[in-house]
Design a protein around this motif. Structure first.
Motif, short mmCIF file in Angstrom:
data_model
loop_
_atom_site.label_atom_id
_atom_site.label_comp_id
_atom_site.label_asym_id
_atom_site.label_seq_id
_atom_site.Cartn_x
_atom_site.Cartn_y
_atom_site.Cartn_z
N LEU B 95 0.79 -1.30 -0.09
CA LEU B 95 0.05 0.15 -0.13
C LEU B 95 0.81 1.25 0.03
CD1 LEU B 95 -2.85 1.43 0.63
CD2 LEU B 95 -2.41 1.01 2.92
N LEU B 96 1.97 1.34 0.56
CA LEU B 96 2.62 2.26 0.78
C LEU B 96 3.84 2.45 -0.29
CD1 LEU B 96 3.84 2.09 4.76
CD2 LEU B 96 1.94 3.33 3.84
N LEU B 107 -5.81 0.03 -1.17
CA LEU B 107 -6.46 0.38 0.23
C LEU B 107 -8.05 -0.41 0.38
CD1 LEU B 107 -6.58 2.06 2.78
CD2 LEU B 107 -7.44 3.93 1.34
N GLY B 108 -8.78 -0.62 -1.01
CA GLY B 108 -9.95 -1.08 -0.69
C GLY B 108 -9.78 -2.58 -0.30
N ARG B 109 -8.89 -3.20 -0.99
CA ARG B 109 -8.51 -4.61 -0.65
C ARG B 109 -8.29 -4.91 0.69
NH1 ARG B 109 -4.70 -8.82 -0.74
NH2 ARG B 109 -3.02 -7.46 -0.45
N LEU B 110 -7.29 -4.18 1.26
CA LEU B 110 -7.10 -4.27 2.84
C LEU B 110 -8.14 -3.99 3.56
CD1 LEU B 110 -3.17 -2.58 2.95
CD2 LEU B 110 -4.07 -4.90 2.47
N ARG B 111 -8.96 -2.87 3.04
CA ARG B 111 -10.14 -2.63 4.09
C ARG B 111 -11.18 -3.64 4.04
NH1 ARG B 111 -12.18 3.09 2.38
NH2 ARG B 111 -10.36 3.73 3.57
N THR B 128 4.31 -4.63 8.65
CA THR B 128 4.89 -4.05 7.43
C THR B 128 5.66 -5.14 6.35
OG1 THR B 128 7.03 -3.73 8.75
CG2 THR B 128 5.57 -1.92 8.78
N MET B 129 6.10 -6.13 7.23
CA MET B 129 6.87 -6.95 6.12
C MET B 129 8.09 -6.27 5.45
SD MET B 129 5.77 -10.51 6.44
CE MET B 129 5.58 -11.02 4.95
#
Lengths: 106, 163
Positions: B95-96, B107-111, B128-129
């Motif tokens: 994402l970052l 962001l939509g996938r993570l949400r 973070t990995m």
């Protein structure tokens, strides 16, 4: 009556050694920060670099916008053509509290 | 606030403490990330997009939790995660690092993963990995990212103990 805008101070460090005394680098950093925060949010947050050292910088931001600044800093991965990541060491209401303290290992 | 993280490189412990991360686990040293469960007696996390692999992984006692590699969320997987008391790990590194155009989709996938897992009753942790110092985040930044994923509601529960 004078209304004083309250501020928060955020200490930011970089993953690479950067010369924070270079004005061009600081301008480039603020430019990328503006892109990440968005123009309107940037103006409302009014970030200002108040201290530059070898280990990082301290940014003053209007109170209530420190989370936006911290988040925007997380997204910055490239400044002035150099790949670098930034992380926050602390957020405080006074610049004195952000001075580096000896680390206590758990 | 107690914060912990999982990273993929040998991080300086002093730097991690200064960043507000009390415990850091290194992939390949403290735990392993596999695409399917491996019987080696070491703590591991299963990262896959295949529900069958994830379900079989959750049953293994060595597995600490799972990572949804894609957007293939199934109710059966989440039910098994809750049943065997495992965790759902959400790596935010991608994402970052992706460009602005792809950021919304990621962001939509993570949400979707966080909200569905929480609704099912599973424990969710943001990690973070990080593969280098460039990708590492402080505790405060992790909390801010949790707020971004949860649409403004910053949640310190998401950045708690990862194990």
């Amino acid at each position: 009556m004078i209304i004083r805008q309250k501020s928060r101070y955020v200490r930011i460090g970089a993953s690479e050694i950067l010369d924070f005394s270079d004005k061009g680098l600081l301008d480039a950093f603020l430019g990328v920060l503006r892109v990440e925060m968005g123009g309107v949010e940037y103006v409302r947050a009014n970030p200002r670099i108040v201290d530059c050292g070898n280990t990082g910088i301290v940014i003053r931001v209007n109170r209530g916008f420190e989370d936006e600044l911290v988040l925007a800093v997380s997204f910055i991965k490239n400044v002035a053509g150099k790949r670098v990541g930034f992380y926050t060491f602390g957020v405080s209401g006074s610049i004195k509290n952000l001075k580096e303290k000896p680390v206590k290992l758990p | 606030m107690k914060c912990s993280d999982i990273v993929s490189f040998d991080i300086d412990r002093e730097l991690a403490v200064r960043l507000g991360i009390q415990t850091v686990f290194v992939v390949g040293k403290d735990l392993f990330v596999f695409e399917r469960p491996v019987q080696n007696g070491k703590p591991q996390i299963i990262m896959s997009d295949d529900p069958g692999v994830l379900i079989s992984g959750v049953r293994s006692p060595e597995v600490l939790g799972i990572i949804f590699a894609g957007g293939n969320l199934t109710k059966a997987v989440l039910e098994r995660v809750v049943e065997y008391k495992k965790k759902v790990y959400v790596p935010v590194g991608r994402l970052l690092s992706v460009g602005m155009a792809e950021r919304g989709a990621e962001l939509g996938r993570l949400r979707k993963i966080v909200l569905a897992s929480r609704k099912a009753g599973a424990e969710v942790r943001i990690i973070t990995m990080a593969r280098s110092g460039m990708e590492i985040l402080s505790g405060r930044q992790l909390a801010a990212v949790s707020g971004l994923i949860l649409d403004g509601r910053r949640d310190f529960g998401l950045v708690g103990d990862v194990l």
